[in-house]
Design an enzyme around this catalytic site. Structure first.
Site, PDB file in Angstrom:
ATOM      1  CE1 TYR A  13      53.830  39.113  19.160  1.00 18.13           C
ATOM      2  CE2 TYR A  13      54.637  38.166  17.109  1.00 18.13           C
ATOM      3  CZ  TYR A  13      54.832  38.960  18.226  1.00 18.13           C
ATOM      4  OH  TYR A  13      56.026  39.599  18.400  1.00 18.13           O
ATOM      5  CE1 TYR A 141      57.856  43.279  18.041  1.00 20.25           C
ATOM      6  CE2 TYR A 141      59.836  42.653  16.837  1.00 20.25           C
ATOM      7  CZ  TYR A 141      58.842  42.354  17.743  1.00 20.25           C
ATOM      8  OH  TYR A 141      58.836  41.131  18.375  1.00 20.25           O
ATOM      9  CG  ASP A 242      66.545  46.776  16.705  1.00 20.93           C
ATOM     10  OD1 ASP A 242      67.127  45.925  16.020  1.00 20.93           O
ATOM     11  OD2 ASP A 242      65.484  46.544  17.323  1.00 20.93           O
ATOM     12  CE  LYS A 271      64.137  39.884  12.960  1.00 15.13           C
ATOM     13  NZ  LYS A 271      63.109  38.867  13.080  1.00 15.13           N
TER      14      LYS A 271
HETATM   15  C1  PLP Z   1      64.107  45.331  14.532  1.00 17.13           C
HETATM   16  C2  PLP Z   1      63.915  44.149  15.437  1.00 17.13           C
HETATM   17  N1  PLP Z   1      64.375  44.205  16.699  1.00 17.13           N
HETATM   18  C3  PLP Z   1      64.244  43.173  17.546  1.00 17.13           C
HETATM   19  C4  PLP Z   1      63.612  42.010  17.169  1.00 17.13           C
HETATM   20  C5  PLP Z   1      63.468  40.877  18.132  1.00 17.13           C
HETATM   21  O1  PLP Z   1      64.296  39.803  17.780  1.00 17.13           O
HETATM   22  P1  PLP Z   1      63.974  38.331  18.289  1.00 17.13           P
HETATM   23  O2  PLP Z   1      62.682  37.923  17.668  1.00 17.13           O
HETATM   24  O3  PLP Z   1      65.156  37.527  17.823  1.00 17.13           O
HETATM   25  O4  PLP Z   1      63.901  38.395  19.776  1.00 17.13           O
HETATM   26  C6  PLP Z   1      63.097  41.914  15.870  1.00 17.13           C
HETATM   27  C7  PLP Z   1      62.358  40.702  15.455  1.00 17.13           C
HETATM   28  O5  PLP Z   1      61.548  40.692  14.556  1.00 17.13           O
HETATM   29  C8  PLP Z   1      63.248  43.006  14.985  1.00 17.13           C
HETATM   30  O6  PLP Z   1      62.764  42.971  13.734  1.00 17.13           O
END
Ligand code: PLP
Length: 425
Positions: A13, A141, A242, A271
Site C-alpha cells: 500500500y 478484512y 477467518d 500467518k
Molecule cells: C484476518 C485476515 N485475513 C486474511 C489476511 C490476508 O492474509 P495474507 O496477507 O497472508 O494474504 C489477513 C492479513 O492481514 C488477515 O488479517
C-alpha cells in the site's frame, strides 16, 4: 541499496515514489530487528501477527535446514509428502473434530479464496445456483486478492479502487457489543434482518471471530459469534471463520472461535502457522461441506503450484510443536495483564479515544488519524517498531517478549502519542 529500493521496489500500500526512506533490516533475533546502523529495535508487530516465537529460532532453523537437505519443494498434484501429512494431522487434531479436510495454500488471501470457492461450489454442486453472495461485515478484512477484497470493509477496504469490478456481496454492520459487555439481541438485529431477507442468495457468512483485525482492530463479544452460528444454521447458510490473524493463541485461546463454543463450516488459518518463517495457509472444512462440493461428480477447483510446500510445512510442524509444548496460555495471559495495566495508561491522554486489550493484542485508538511519516521515526528513535494505520496504534508482540521489553513497547507508545498530542495542539 536503499536508493535502488526506493526507485524500483513496490512496498505494501505504498507509492512508487515514496517520500520517506525504508528502514533496512540487516538481521533479526528474538524480539529484536537489527537495522542497517546496527541499532536494535523491539518488534511490536510480530511481522504482522506471524512471528510468535520471535526471530532466528533454533528449532525452526533446524527444521528448515533438515527439510532443505531432503527436498525443498515437490508438486502436490498426484504426489504427497511426510511434512504435509504430519501438519494436517496436527491441525485436524487441534481444531474441532468436525473439521476433517484440509487444503494448503500459499497465503492467507488465497486460503480465503479457497474458502469462498468451497462455499460457492458446495451450493452449485447441489444445484442451488442462486446462492451467489457472501454476507460480510463492515470493518472486516480478509486479504487483497479479488474474492477476499470483495468481502473486506466496503469503505476502508479497496472497493472504491475496484468499483464495478469486484463481486458485489452483502454487508452488515460490524459487531458492536464489546468483549465483556452483557449481551443484547439488538446487537445482532442488522445481521438477522439481512440474513432473513437474503438467505436464498447467500452461500456463506464470513467473519473474523472476536477480533476484527486490519479493518479496524475491534474486539467484540463471543456471544455475537455464537448468535451468527445459530442464525446460519437457522437459515441454512455456511459459516466461514477467518482466523488468519487470531489463530494459534493470539487472543488467549488457541482459536478465537473457542470463546464462542461454536464450530465453523470452513476455517482459514495462516500467518503464525509457520511462526512467521514462510508463507503458508490452510483452509479446513467438514465432511458435510466436502460431500456437498463433490455431489454430482464435482471436485474442488483449486491447486496452486506451491501447495503444501514441504519447507513451509516442516517449519510449521516445528512451530506448532514449540507452541503446543510451551506454556503459551500463561505467557499470553501475562502479556494481557501487563498490556491492561500499562497500555491503558494511554487513556489519560486526551487524544486517545479508547484502549482495547485481548490476549497478546493491544490497541490504542486515537481521536485523530496518525501521522505515519512523523510517528515512525519517533518510534524507531526510541527503540521500537510499530506500524500504525488510520487512527490506530496497535501491537501484537511475539509471545516470547519479556516484561522489560513489553514495558519498553508500552512506555514508548505512551511517550510518542503524548508528543503527537502536543504537536497537534
Ligand atoms: C484476518 C485476515 N485475513 C486474511 C489476511 C490476508 O492474509 P495474507 O496477507 O497472508 O494474504 C489477513 C492479513 O492481514 C488477515 O488479517
Amino acid at each position: 541499496m536503499k536508493d535502488f529500493d526506493k526507485k524500483h521496489i513496490l512496498h505494501p500500500y505504498a507509492s512508487s515514489t515514496p517520500s520517506a526512506d525504508m528502514e533496512l533490516v540487516k538481521s533479526a533475533n528474538g524480539v529484536y530487528l537489527e537495522l542497517e546502523n546496527g541499532e536494535k529495535i523491539i518488534d511490536g508487530m510480530s511481522s504482522w501477527w506471524s512471528v510468535i516465537h520471535g526471530y532466528n529460532v533454533p528449532e525452526l532453523n533446524e527444521a528448515a535446514t533438515k527439510q532443505l537437505c531432503k527436498m525443498s519443494h515437490v508438486m502436490f498434484g498426484g504426489l504427497t509428502h511426510e511434512s504435509a501429512i504430519k501438519l494436517a494431522k496436527t491441525l485436524l487434531k487441534i481444531t474441532d473434530e468436525s473439521l476433517e479436510h484440509i487444503f494448503f495454500s500459499d497465503s492467507g488471501s488465497v486460503s480465503v479464496e479457497v474458502a469462498l470457492k468451497m462455499a460457492f461450489q458446495y451450493w452449485n454442486s447441489q444445484g442451488s445456483r442462486k446462492k451467489t453472495k457472501i454476507l460480510a461485515f463492515s470493518k472486516g478484512y480478509h486479504g487483497d486478492t479479488f474474492g477476499a477484497m470483495s468481502v473486506c470493509d466496503p469503505v476502508t477496504g479497496m472497493h472504491s479502487a475496484f468499483e464495478g469490478i469486484l463481486h458485489k456481496n452483502i454487508f452488515v454492520n460490524e459487531p458492536k457489543c464489546n468483549f465483556n459487555e452483557p449481551w443484547d439481541e439488538k446487537y445482532i438485529e442488522d445481521f438477522k434482518t439481512k440474513l432473513r431477507d437474503n438467505h436464498k442468495k447467500i452461500a456463506a457468512v464470513i467473519l473474523e471471530p472476536v477480533v476484527q483485525g486490519a479493518g479496524g482492530m475491534r474486539i467484540y463479544s463471543p456471544m455475537f459469534v455464537k448468535r451468527v452460528r445459530e442464525l446460519c444454521d437457522e437459515y441454512d447458510v455456511l459459516l466461514i471463520l477467518d482466523e488468519i490473524a487470531t489463530g494459534f493463541g493470539r487472543t488467549g485461546k488457541l482459536f478465537a472461535y473457542e470463546y464462542a463454543d461454536i464450530v465453523p463450516d470452513i476455517l482459514c488459518l495462516g500467518k503464525a502457522l509457520t511462526g512467521g518463517y514462510l508463507s503458508l495457509a490452510a483452509t479446513l472444512t467438514s465432511k458435510k461441506v466436502m460431500n456437498g462440493i463433490e455431489s454430482n461428480g464435482h471436485i474442488l477447483m483449486h491447486g496452486p503450484t506451491f501447495m503444501a510446500n514441504p519447507l513451509a510445512c516442516a517449519v510449521a510442524n516445528a512451530s506448532l510443536e514449540l507452541l503446543l509444548n510451551s506454556s503459551w496460555k500463561e505467557r499470553i495471559s501475562s502479556i494481557e495483564k501487563q498490556l491492561n495495566k500499562e497500555l491503558r495508561e494511554c487513556e489519560e491522554l486526551s487524544i486517545v479515544k479508547e484502549v482495547r486489550v485481548l490476549g497478546a493484542i493491544g490497541i490504542v485508538e486515537l481521536n485523530v488519524d496518525v501521522d505515519l511519516a512523523w510517528m515512525t521515526p519517533e518510534f524507531i528513535k526510541q527503540g521500537i517498531w510499530v506500524r500504525p494505520f488510520l487512527n490506530l496504534v496497535y501491537i501484537m508482540p511475539p509471545y516470547i517478549i519479556n516484561k522489560d521489553e513489553l514495558n519498553k513497547l508500552t512506555s514508548v507508545i505512551f511517550n510518542v502519542i503524548k508528543k503527537f498530542q502536543a504537536k497537534k495542539a
